[in-house]
Design a protein around this motif. Structure first.
Motif, mmCIF file in Angstrom:
data_model
loop_
_atom_site.group_PDB
_atom_site.id
_atom_site.type_symbol
_atom_site.label_atom_id
_atom_site.label_comp_id
_atom_site.label_asym_id
_atom_site.label_seq_id
_atom_site.Cartn_x
_atom_site.Cartn_y
_atom_site.Cartn_z
ATOM 1 N N UNK A 355 0.929 0.319 1.209
ATOM 2 C CA UNK A 355 1.295 0.734 -0.140
ATOM 3 C C UNK A 355 1.412 -0.479 -1.054
ATOM 4 N N UNK A 356 1.395 -0.198 -2.345
ATOM 5 C CA UNK A 356 1.510 -1.280 -3.323
ATOM 6 C C UNK A 356 2.873 -1.952 -3.262
ATOM 7 N N UNK A 357 3.862 -1.277 -2.684
ATOM 8 C CA UNK A 357 5.194 -1.865 -2.614
ATOM 9 C C UNK A 357 5.268 -3.017 -1.616
ATOM 10 N N UNK A 358 4.186 -3.247 -0.872
ATOM 11 C CA UNK A 358 4.128 -4.431 -0.020
ATOM 12 C C UNK A 358 3.746 -5.671 -0.810
ATOM 13 N N UNK A 359 3.348 -5.504 -2.070
ATOM 14 C CA UNK A 359 3.089 -6.615 -2.994
ATOM 15 C C UNK A 359 3.884 -6.325 -4.255
ATOM 16 N N UNK A 360 4.936 -7.088 -4.519
ATOM 17 C CA UNK A 360 6.009 -6.604 -5.378
ATOM 18 C C UNK A 360 5.853 -6.876 -6.866
ATOM 19 N N UNK A 361 4.743 -7.417 -7.323
ATOM 20 C CA UNK A 361 4.609 -7.655 -8.761
ATOM 21 C C UNK A 361 4.646 -6.362 -9.571
ATOM 22 N N UNK A 362 4.342 -5.216 -8.939
ATOM 23 C CA UNK A 362 4.399 -3.946 -9.662
ATOM 24 C C UNK A 362 5.786 -3.690 -10.235
ATOM 25 N N UNK A 363 6.786 -4.287 -9.642
ATOM 26 C CA UNK A 363 8.157 -4.167 -10.134
ATOM 27 C C UNK A 363 8.270 -4.702 -11.564
ATOM 28 N N UNK A 387 -17.849 -5.295 -7.062
ATOM 29 C CA UNK A 387 -16.518 -5.112 -7.644
ATOM 30 C C UNK A 387 -15.784 -3.961 -6.957
ATOM 31 N N UNK A 388 -14.474 -4.153 -6.758
ATOM 32 C CA UNK A 388 -13.669 -3.092 -6.150
ATOM 33 C C UNK A 388 -12.213 -3.267 -6.536
ATOM 34 N N UNK A 389 -11.555 -2.131 -6.807
ATOM 35 C CA UNK A 389 -10.108 -2.081 -6.948
ATOM 36 C C UNK A 389 -9.529 -1.563 -5.642
ATOM 37 N N UNK A 390 -8.224 -1.768 -5.451
ATOM 38 C CA UNK A 390 -7.616 -1.471 -4.156
ATOM 39 C C UNK A 390 -6.446 -0.521 -4.333
ATOM 40 N N UNK A 391 -6.581 0.676 -3.779
ATOM 41 C CA UNK A 391 -5.520 1.666 -3.823
ATOM 42 C C UNK A 391 -4.777 1.755 -2.504
ATOM 43 N N UNK A 392 -3.662 2.491 -2.512
ATOM 44 C CA UNK A 392 -2.799 2.573 -1.344
ATOM 45 C C UNK A 392 -2.875 3.953 -0.697
ATOM 46 N N UNK A 393 -2.318 4.064 0.500
ATOM 47 C CA UNK A 393 -2.435 5.278 1.303
ATOM 48 C C UNK A 393 -1.288 6.253 1.028
ATOM 49 N N UNK A 394 -1.017 6.553 -0.230
ATOM 50 C CA UNK A 394 0.011 7.525 -0.573
ATOM 51 C C UNK A 394 -0.558 8.534 -1.563
ATOM 52 N N UNK A 425 6.519 -15.671 -0.871
ATOM 53 C CA UNK A 425 7.549 -15.750 -1.902
ATOM 54 C C UNK A 425 7.678 -14.468 -2.696
ATOM 55 N N UNK A 426 8.626 -13.648 -2.366
ATOM 56 C CA UNK A 426 8.999 -12.404 -3.053
ATOM 57 C C UNK A 426 8.039 -11.234 -2.842
ATOM 58 N N UNK A 427 6.762 -11.478 -2.578
ATOM 59 C CA UNK A 427 5.828 -10.360 -2.512
ATOM 60 C C UNK A 427 6.103 -9.431 -1.344
ATOM 61 N N UNK A 428 6.561 -9.948 -0.227
ATOM 62 C CA UNK A 428 6.667 -9.142 0.985
ATOM 63 C C UNK A 428 7.866 -8.214 0.998
ATOM 64 N N UNK A 429 8.916 -8.525 0.255
ATOM 65 C CA UNK A 429 10.187 -7.840 0.496
ATOM 66 C C UNK A 429 10.879 -7.209 -0.706
ATOM 67 N N UNK A 430 10.556 -7.574 -1.905
ATOM 68 C CA UNK A 430 11.374 -7.123 -3.031
ATOM 69 C C UNK A 430 11.314 -5.623 -3.261
ATOM 70 N N UNK A 431 10.201 -4.991 -2.910
ATOM 71 C CA UNK A 431 10.000 -3.589 -3.271
ATOM 72 C C UNK A 431 9.579 -2.708 -2.110
ATOM 73 N N UNK A 432 9.642 -3.227 -0.885
ATOM 74 C CA UNK A 432 9.078 -2.488 0.236
ATOM 75 C C UNK A 432 9.773 -1.138 0.414
ATOM 76 N N UNK A 433 9.020 -0.148 0.886
ATOM 77 C CA UNK A 433 9.548 1.208 1.021
ATOM 78 C C UNK A 433 8.813 1.945 2.134
ATOM 79 N N UNK A 434 9.539 2.726 2.963
ATOM 80 C CA UNK A 434 8.891 3.543 3.996
ATOM 81 C C UNK A 434 8.487 4.916 3.462
ATOM 82 N N UNK A 435 7.970 4.959 2.244
ATOM 83 C CA UNK A 435 7.512 6.211 1.637
ATOM 84 C C UNK A 435 6.500 6.897 2.557
ATOM 85 N N UNK A 436 6.511 8.221 2.623
ATOM 86 C CA UNK A 436 5.667 8.988 3.554
ATOM 87 C C UNK A 436 6.000 8.683 5.014
ATOM 88 N N UNK A 437 7.163 8.098 5.251
ATOM 89 C CA UNK A 437 7.530 7.658 6.604
ATOM 90 C C UNK A 437 6.555 6.626 7.159
#
Length: 463
Positions: A355-363, A387-394, A425-437
Motif C-alpha cells: 500500500x501507499x502507506x508504506x511510503x509516507x509522503x502521502x501524509x 512510462x508507468x504509475x504505481x498503484x497499491x493492492x487496496x 528516514x520516515x518513509x517506512x513507518x510514519x503511516x503504515x497500516x494493516x488495511x485489508x488485514x
C-alpha cells in the motif's frame, strides 16, 4: 533479475525523472540476487536496512563537532524508523536516543541504551512517561509550565533522583508553533526550577524548529546560549542546548532536482494529479547531513560577532542534537512485487503487493519522488522508455504509491520487483497500516561487510 534505473545507467526519459544519488552499498545488494530471494521467502513487500550507513552518518556528525572544537552529543530521533537495529547501533556506539512515548523509552532501554543517554521530547507528556524518564535518569525537554509542575510533583512523590530538564523555547519566528514556551513562560519556568531546589537539574534549553534553513537555526541556537547565561545567574546549571533535528538529506543531485521542478506538471501524473512544488520535501540540499551541521556551526548568528561554534566554546555550553532522517541517509530501501499491469493511454498502471502507506509522503499531500529501480524478472524484457504509475493492492482509488509516470527503461511485467531507494528516514513507518488485514512489511537487516554475498536477518523490534 536485470536491474534497471540504477545510478550510472539512466533511462532515456521523455518524462521528468529524479534519479537517486549513487550508493554502492544499495547497488551491491540489488546486484547480489538477495532481493529476489527475500521477496519469495517473505511473500510480500519488505524493507531492507543497511546499518553500516547509520554508523557512517553518526561518525560524520561526530567528526563535524570535533573539527569545530565543540562539545556535543547526538541522539537518534527514534520516530524516524521503528527498527531495533538503529537502537542496537546507538547502544554499541555510545549514542543517545530521542523518545516520545513509554513504548519508545522501553524499546530503547531493552536494546541496551542507558537511561542517561535518552532524551524525552514531545508535548504534554503523560504521568507514566515522566515517572519512567525521571527514574531512569533521562533528560526531559519540558514543553509547558503545567508539564514542569508535573515533573516536580513526580519527583516529590517518591522518585529517588532529581529530574534532568531542558526548557523548550517557542521560536520567535514561528509564534504559532504548538511546541515550546514564550519569553514570559520561560522566565516563570526558570523561577520554578529555582524554587524546586534539589528536585530538578535544569541543564539548559531546547527548541523545535520547522524547516531546514541554517540561519534561523543558528540565530535560535545563539538565543539559547544567551538564555543559559541568564539562567546561571539564577543559580541553575544551564550548560546544554538542544537544536533538535532539521539536518536535511540530499536524495538527488542539484541539476536533477532543479530540472524536475522546472519540468513537472499535471500531465506527468496519473489522472492529471497535480502537486505544489512547495509541498515536496527538498530532495536536494547544498549542504546535507554532517555538512549541514558544519554549516550551522560556522554560521554567524544575527547580532553576534562570533560563529555558533565560538559562542558554544566561549560559554561552555554543550550542543545536543536529535537527527533522524540524516542518520538514516542511504540506510535502507523498500521492495514491492508487481502483481498486475494495465495499459492506459500512453503509459501503464502497475499494481504492487503493498500500500501507499508504506511510503509516507502521502501524509504531506505529496509523494516520494526518487525513481524506483525496476528489477526485471526476465532478461529479455523489452528495452526502451515505458512510462508507468504505481498503484497499491487496496480498494481505494487514491491508494497510489507513485502518481508520477516514471519512464522505466524496460517494460514492467507482473512478477518484476520495484525497489524504492533511501526510504529508511520516515518513509517506512510514519503511516503504515494493516488495511485489508495486509501484513505490515517486515524489516530485514542486511550485512554485506567483507562478504562475497550479503547475509540477512529479521529486525528484532519487540512489537
Amino acid at each position: 533479475m536485470a536491474v534497471s534505473g540504477a545510478p550510472g545507467r539512466p533511462p532515456r526519459p521523455t518524462l521528468p525523472t529524479l534519479p537517486a544519488l549513487p550508493d554502492p552499498a544499495t547497488e551491491a545488494v540489488l546486484g547480489s540476487g538477495l532481493i529476489e530471494e527475500l521477496s519469495y521467502a517473505l511473500g510480500g513487500p519488505f524493507h531492507f536496512l543497511l546499518p553500516d550507513a547509520f554508523r557512517d552518518n553518526l561518525d560524520a556528525m561526530r567528526a563535524a563537532l570535533t573539527d569545530a572544537g565543540v562539545d556535543g552529543f547526538v541522539y537518534f530521533a527514534k520516530k524516524a524508523n521503528k527498527a531495533a537495529v538503529w537502537i542496537e547501533q546507538c547502544a554499541a556506539l555510545g549514542a543517545g536516543v530521542d523518545v516520545a512515548s513509554v513504548g519508545e523509552l522501553r524499546e530503547a532501554l531493552g536494546h541496551g541504551v542507558r537511561g542517561e543517554n535518552l532524551v524525552v521530547t514531545g508535548p504534554a507528556k503523560g504521568h507514566d512517561l515522566l515517572r519512567l524518564a525521571v527514574r531512569q535518569g533521562a533528560l526531559i525537554a519540558v514543553d509547558a509550565l503545567d508539564e514542569l509542575d508535573a515533573v516536580v510533583t513526580t519527583v516529590l512523590n517518591g522518585t529517588v533522583r532529581p529530574a534532568r530538564l531542558l526548557l523548550r523555547c517557542l521560536p520567535p519566528d514561528q509564534p504559532h508553533s504548538r511546541f515550546g514556551m514564550n519569553d514570559a513562560e520561560l522566565a516563570t519556568a526558570m523561577d520554578r526550577c529555582v524554587q524546586a531546589g534539589d528536585a530538578v537539574r535544569m541543564e539548559g534549553f531546547s527548541f523545535h524548529l520547522s524547516g531546514y534553513a541554517v540561519q534561523p537555526r543558528a540565530d535560535l541556537a545563539a538565543r539559547l546560549v544567551d538564555l543559559c547565561l541568564k539562567a546561571r545567574v539564577l543559580g541553575l546549571e544551564a550548560c546544554r542546548i538542544s537544536i533538535g533535528g532539521g539536518l536535511p538529506v540530499s536524495y538527488t543531485d542539484a541539476n536533477s532536482w532543479q530540472t524536475f521542478l522546472g519540468e513537472q506538471n499535471s500531465g506527468h501524473y496519473h489522472a492529471g494529479k497535480s502537486f505544489s512544488s512547495g509541498d515536496f520535501y527538498p530532495y536536494h540540499s547544498p549542504a546535507a547531513g554532517a555538512d549541514a551541521l558544519r554549516a550551522l556551526l560556522a554560521a554567524r548568528p544575527e547580532g553576534h560577532g562570533q560563529s555558533v561554534a565560538e559562542l558554544l566554546k566561549d560559554s561552555g555550553v554543550e550542543l545536543l542534537m536529535e537527527p533522524g532522517r540524516a542518520l538514516l541517509d542511504r540506510a535502507g530501501a523498500t521492495v514491492f512485487r508487481i502483481q498486475g499491469v494495465k495499459d492506459r493511454e500512453g503509459y501503464q498502471l502497475l499494481t504492487v503487493d503493498g500500500t501507499s502507506l508504506s511510503l509516507s509522503e502521502q501524509w504531506f499531500n505529496s509523494e516520494y519522488l526518487p525513481d524506483p529501480y525496476l528489477l526485471s524478472r526476465d532478461a529479455d524484457a523489452p528495452a526502451g522508455t515505458y512510462p508507468a504509475s504505481v498503484g497499491a493492492a487496496t480498494c481505494l482509488e487514491s491508494d497510489i504509491l507513485t502518481w508520477r509516470k516514471i519512464p522505466f527503461p524496460r517494460r514492467p511485467r507482473t512478477g518484476d520487483l520495484l525497489v524504492y531507494p533511501n526510504t529508511a528516514g520516515y518513509q517506512m513507518d510514519s503511516n503504515e497500516s494493516p488495511f485489508h488485514d495486509l501484513a505490515l512489511p517486515p524489516k530485514v537487516v542486511v550485512d554485506h561487510t567483507e562478504r562475497p554475498r550479503p547475509r540477512w536477518r529479521l529486525d528484532r523490534h519487540f512489537t
